[in-house]
Design an enzyme around this catalytic site. Structure first.
Site, PDB file in Angstrom:
ATOM      1  N   ASN A   1       0.827  -1.210   0.000  1.00 43.86           N
ATOM      2  CA  ASN A   1       0.000   0.000   0.000  1.00 43.86           C
ATOM      3  C   ASN A   1       0.859   1.258   0.000  1.00 43.86           C
ATOM      4  O   ASN A   1       0.538   2.239  -0.670  1.00 43.86           O
ATOM      5  CB  ASN A   1      -0.953   0.000   1.198  1.00 43.86           C
ATOM      6  CG  ASN A   1      -2.231  -0.765   0.887  1.00 43.86           C
ATOM      7  OD1 ASN A   1      -2.400  -1.287  -0.207  1.00 43.86           O
ATOM      8  ND2 ASN A   1      -3.133  -0.837   1.843  1.00 43.86           N
TER       9      ASN A   1
ATOM     10  N   PHE B   1      -1.900   3.190 -11.398  1.00 39.24           N
ATOM     11  CA  PHE B   1      -1.583   4.128 -10.298  1.00 39.24           C
ATOM     12  C   PHE B   1      -0.711   5.282 -10.784  1.00 39.24           C
ATOM     13  O   PHE B   1       0.090   5.804 -10.033  1.00 39.24           O
ATOM     14  CB  PHE B   1      -0.978   3.388  -9.100  1.00 39.24           C
ATOM     15  CG  PHE B   1      -2.020   2.604  -8.364  1.00 39.24           C
ATOM     16  CD1 PHE B   1      -2.632   3.136  -7.248  1.00 39.24           C
ATOM     17  CD2 PHE B   1      -2.441   1.376  -8.827  1.00 39.24           C
ATOM     18  CE1 PHE B   1      -3.644   2.457  -6.599  1.00 39.24           C
ATOM     19  CE2 PHE B   1      -3.458   0.676  -8.190  1.00 39.24           C
ATOM     20  CZ  PHE B   1      -4.060   1.215  -7.066  1.00 39.24           C
TER      21      PHE B   1
ATOM     22  N   CYS C   1      -7.773   2.630   3.387  1.00 41.31           N
ATOM     23  CA  CYS C   1      -6.518   1.886   3.496  1.00 41.31           C
ATOM     24  C   CYS C   1      -5.265   2.733   3.295  1.00 41.31           C
ATOM     25  O   CYS C   1      -4.418   2.779   4.184  1.00 41.31           O
ATOM     26  CB  CYS C   1      -6.515   0.729   2.507  1.00 41.31           C
ATOM     27  SG  CYS C   1      -7.667  -0.562   2.988  1.00 41.31           S
TER      28      CYS C   1
ATOM     29  N   LYS D   1     -13.476   6.801  -4.258  1.00 42.19           N
ATOM     30  CA  LYS D   1     -13.249   6.348  -5.635  1.00 42.19           C
ATOM     31  C   LYS D   1     -14.572   5.808  -6.176  1.00 42.19           C
ATOM     32  O   LYS D   1     -15.513   5.596  -5.390  1.00 42.19           O
ATOM     33  CB  LYS D   1     -12.137   5.306  -5.708  1.00 42.19           C
ATOM     34  CG  LYS D   1     -12.476   3.963  -5.069  1.00 42.19           C
ATOM     35  CD  LYS D   1     -11.367   2.963  -5.344  1.00 42.19           C
ATOM     36  CE  LYS D   1     -11.679   1.616  -4.733  1.00 42.19           C
ATOM     37  NZ  LYS D   1     -10.644   0.625  -4.966  1.00 42.19           N
TER      38      LYS D   1
HETATM   39  N1  NAD Z   1     -11.669  -2.002   2.976  1.00 37.24           N
HETATM   40  C1  NAD Z   1     -10.670  -2.388   2.228  1.00 37.24           C
HETATM   41  O1  NAD Z   1     -10.591  -2.110   1.030  1.00 37.24           O
HETATM   42  C2  NAD Z   1      -9.552  -3.224   2.824  1.00 37.24           C
HETATM   43  C3  NAD Z   1      -8.673  -3.898   1.962  1.00 37.24           C
HETATM   44  C4  NAD Z   1      -7.656  -4.669   2.524  1.00 37.24           C
HETATM   45  C5  NAD Z   1      -7.509  -4.716   3.905  1.00 37.24           C
HETATM   46  N2  NAD Z   1      -8.365  -4.017   4.715  1.00 37.24           N
HETATM   47  C6  NAD Z   1      -8.193  -4.131   6.153  1.00 37.24           C
HETATM   48  O2  NAD Z   1      -9.161  -5.050   6.645  1.00 37.24           O
HETATM   49  C7  NAD Z   1      -9.619  -4.637   7.934  1.00 37.24           C
HETATM   50  C8  NAD Z   1     -11.125  -4.459   7.913  1.00 37.24           C
HETATM   51  O3  NAD Z   1     -11.434  -3.407   7.027  1.00 37.24           O
HETATM   52  P1  NAD Z   1     -12.932  -3.134   6.544  1.00 37.24           P
HETATM   53  O4  NAD Z   1     -12.864  -2.041   5.562  1.00 37.24           O
HETATM   54  O5  NAD Z   1     -13.576  -4.420   6.182  1.00 37.24           O
HETATM   55  O6  NAD Z   1     -13.561  -2.601   7.935  1.00 37.24           O
HETATM   56  P2  NAD Z   1     -15.083  -2.322   8.283  1.00 37.24           P
HETATM   57  O7  NAD Z   1     -15.073  -1.201   9.248  1.00 37.24           O
HETATM   58  O8  NAD Z   1     -15.895  -2.214   7.038  1.00 37.24           O
HETATM   59  O9  NAD Z   1     -15.567  -3.656   9.037  1.00 37.24           O
HETATM   60  C9  NAD Z   1     -15.113  -4.044  10.296  1.00 37.24           C
HETATM   61  C10 NAD Z   1     -16.215  -4.853  10.964  1.00 37.24           C
HETATM   62  O10 NAD Z   1     -15.704  -5.444  12.171  1.00 37.24           O
HETATM   63  C11 NAD Z   1     -16.721  -5.393  13.154  1.00 37.24           C
HETATM   64  N3  NAD Z   1     -16.117  -5.569  14.469  1.00 37.24           N
HETATM   65  C12 NAD Z   1     -15.389  -4.677  15.194  1.00 37.24           C
HETATM   66  N4  NAD Z   1     -14.977  -5.239  16.346  1.00 37.24           N
HETATM   67  C13 NAD Z   1     -15.432  -6.518  16.352  1.00 37.24           C
HETATM   68  C14 NAD Z   1     -15.325  -7.597  17.265  1.00 37.24           C
HETATM   69  N5  NAD Z   1     -14.650  -7.480  18.403  1.00 37.24           N
HETATM   70  N6  NAD Z   1     -15.957  -8.760  16.955  1.00 37.24           N
HETATM   71  C15 NAD Z   1     -16.643  -8.887  15.801  1.00 37.24           C
HETATM   72  N7  NAD Z   1     -16.774  -7.895  14.898  1.00 37.24           N
HETATM   73  C16 NAD Z   1     -16.179  -6.720  15.169  1.00 37.24           C
HETATM   74  C17 NAD Z   1     -17.405  -4.063  12.908  1.00 37.24           C
HETATM   75  O11 NAD Z   1     -18.703  -4.006  13.498  1.00 37.24           O
HETATM   76  C18 NAD Z   1     -17.420  -4.010  11.380  1.00 37.24           C
HETATM   77  O12 NAD Z   1     -18.606  -4.604  10.864  1.00 37.24           O
HETATM   78  C19 NAD Z   1      -8.825  -3.371   8.268  1.00 37.24           C
HETATM   79  O13 NAD Z   1      -7.695  -3.729   9.004  1.00 37.24           O
HETATM   80  C20 NAD Z   1      -8.451  -2.849   6.900  1.00 37.24           C
HETATM   81  O14 NAD Z   1      -7.268  -2.075   6.955  1.00 37.24           O
HETATM   82  C21 NAD Z   1      -9.388  -3.289   4.201  1.00 37.24           C
END
Ligand code: NAD
Length: 456
Positions: A220, A261, A272, A332
């Site tokens: 990233n 990119f 991210c 985006k």
């Molecule tokens: N969104 C992306 O494009 C992307 C891509 C790659 C990696 N990531 C990484 O993946 C991770 C998640 O990102 P996201 O965008 O899906 O987040 P998000 O905020 O959309 O989802 C997180 C979910 O986790 C739940 N949650 C929080 N604490 C919890 C617990 N203790 N038990 C059960 N559920 C719980 C929340 O209620 C929420 O629904 C992050 O670390 C992010 O950096 C995200």
């Protein structure tokens, strides 16, 4: 239901968790999806998808039988050995990743020799080692740990899951790492036991936990660096008369560089890049290393969002009392994610400069509304543009590319069109009588120009 595929648990049903759950269900696993947000779980149980992600609703529907949604982690622990963790890791004020949700999951795990946590959330290097230490301290030494960072892109997340470039598995060489590789096997290339060269399948990178964690952060940070680099080239193009679109095309044909990119614009946002770049910078700093390059990547990105204000002032003079239409709000296209969207900074800066702001986004208006105090939300692009002194293309949704620029010019009170993503036809805009300005591009001539063949 599949008898052969390993059942899994997924903790956290946001963008990553839900796509991971549905992707593995599509491959034949039964999946227990756990979230602490009871309302989200209830919506998912009713078949409602809380986020906008192309193709996701259809895939959830198709695999409904294999998916269980619950707030009770015990259900996942009972049915599955592997618990994929996809909870949020947002930035803290210091820029470090907030790992409280990850720690809550670790603390909720029972003593067990049968289970493993598989970390999909993006975490600082060293988190896996710290979690393994915590398991020992909490009297759960048999609990296994695997790092399996996620590379999906919002907007194409489902396709990215099913056709990954690579699958990274960092582990201690135990059953848990083997089981994760086995789950991904249908998506891996032939060398790793996948389906063979007919389909473009992913490479397996099986490595240690710390290296897997770093692959994610470094990937990233590199992509963000590429964006800030081309944005700086764009800014120099503006001073020197070169066209950054032509420059990027000429650069991108070099296969060592690649074309992706390299789109100059008003900066990167999203859930991210900003947080992961800052987290890597902090991680380096906490380890005693000053990551100079990343400081610049972040600074260039912040300044880039604000350069639009300068462009508007160049054309309009003071912005006090001016009506500015923002086309697009999401960070985006093809997502409703507003986290760190450039539109938020832009709207706030415009309001601070005395402008009134009206905006339209095809999908993210509902998500954006509570974040955009004082911004008028329009129901269509033309409604936003009607009576505007200036318009700024913020998110390059196809709907905006398809706009008839003659109609746009007629609807607006003024004639300034800033194309923050170099997505519109500048010559057509000029022909329609608009003062068009892209990012890093010379002013267009009104007649359509044949695209020049650049020899490289
Ligand atoms: N969104 C992306 O494009 C992307 C891509 C790659 C990696 N990531 C990484 O993946 C991770 C998640 O990102 P996201 O965008 O899906 O987040 P998000 O905020 O959309 O989802 C997180 C979910 O986790 C739940 N949650 C929080 N604490 C919890 C617990 N203790 N038990 C059960 N559920 C719980 C929340 O209620 C929420 O629904 C992050 O670390 C992010 O950096 C995200």
């Amino acid at each position: 239901m599949s008898a052969e595929r390993e059942p899994i648990g997924v903790i956290g049903t946001g963008y990553v968790g839900l796509v991971t759950a549905v992707g593995f269900a599509e491959l034949g696993s039964d999946v227990v999806c756990v979230d602490i947000d009871a309302e989200k779980v209830a919506r998912l149980e009713r078949g409602e998808i809380p986020i906008y992600e192309p193709g996701l609703a259809e895939l959830v529907e198709k695999n409904r039988e294999r998916l269980t949604f619950t707030t009770d982690i015990a259900v996942a622990l009972e049915r599955a050995r592997l618990l994929f963790v996809a909870v949020g890791t947002p930035p803290t004020y210091s820029g470090d990743a907030d790992l409280s949700a990850v720690h809550a999951v670790v603390a909720a795990m029972p003593a067990s020799d049968r289970h493993a946590l598989v970390m999909k959330s993006t975490v600082p290097v060293g988190t896996g080692a710290a979690i393994k230490r915590a398991f020992v301290e909490q009297g759960k030494p048999g609990f296994r740990y695997v790092s399996c960072p996620e590379f999906l892109k919002e907007g194409t997340a489902v396709a990215d899951f099913l056709r990954p470039d690579r699958v990274v598995v960092g582990d201690d060489g135990d059953w848990a790492g083997d089981a994760v590789v086995e789950l991904y096997r249908p998506l891996l290339n032939a060398e790793h036991g996948g389906k063979g060269p007919a389909a473009p399948l992913g490479e397996l990178v099986r490595t240690d936990i710390a290296s897997a964690e770093m692959v994610k952060l470094a990937s990233n940070a590199f992509l963000a660096t590429k964006i800030s680099f081309i944005n700086e080239i764009a800014n120099v193009c503006e001073e020197t008369g070169a066209d950054v679109v032509e420059v990027a095309r000429g650069m991108g044909l070099d296969e060592r560089i690649g074309p992706r990119f390299l789109n100059a614009g008003i900066g990167f946002g999203g859930s991210c890049f900003p947080k992961d770049v800052t987290a890597l910078k902090q991680l380096a700093g906490n380890s005693g290393y000053h990551f100079q390059l990343l400081n610049s990547v972040i600074e260039v990105n912040e300044l880039q969002k604000r350069r639009v204000i300068g462009k508007l002032e160049k054309h309009l003079g003071t912005l006090v009392g001016k009506r500015v239409a923002l086309l697009g709000l999401a960070f985006k296209p093809n997502t409703d994610d507003m986290r760190e969207a450039s539109s938020l900074v832009l709207a706030a800066r415009l309001q601070a400069a005395g402008a009134s702001v009206v905006a339209f986004d095809p999908i993210s208006a509902a998500v954006a509304k509570p974040l955009l105090g004082g911004v008028e939300l329009a129901g269509s692009p033309l409604e936003a543009l009607t009576g505007a002194d200036a318009a700024v293309l913020v998110t390059e949704w196809q709907e905006f590319r398809d706009l008839d620029l003659g109609v746009v010019a007629d609807a607006m009170a003024g004639d300034v069109l800033i194309d923050g993503r170099n997505a519109l036809d500048g010559a057509a805009a000029a022909a329609a009588g608009l003062r068009y300005e892209g990012i890093g591009r010379p002013a267009p001539r009104p007649a359509a120009q044949p695209s020049s063949a650049v020899g490289v």
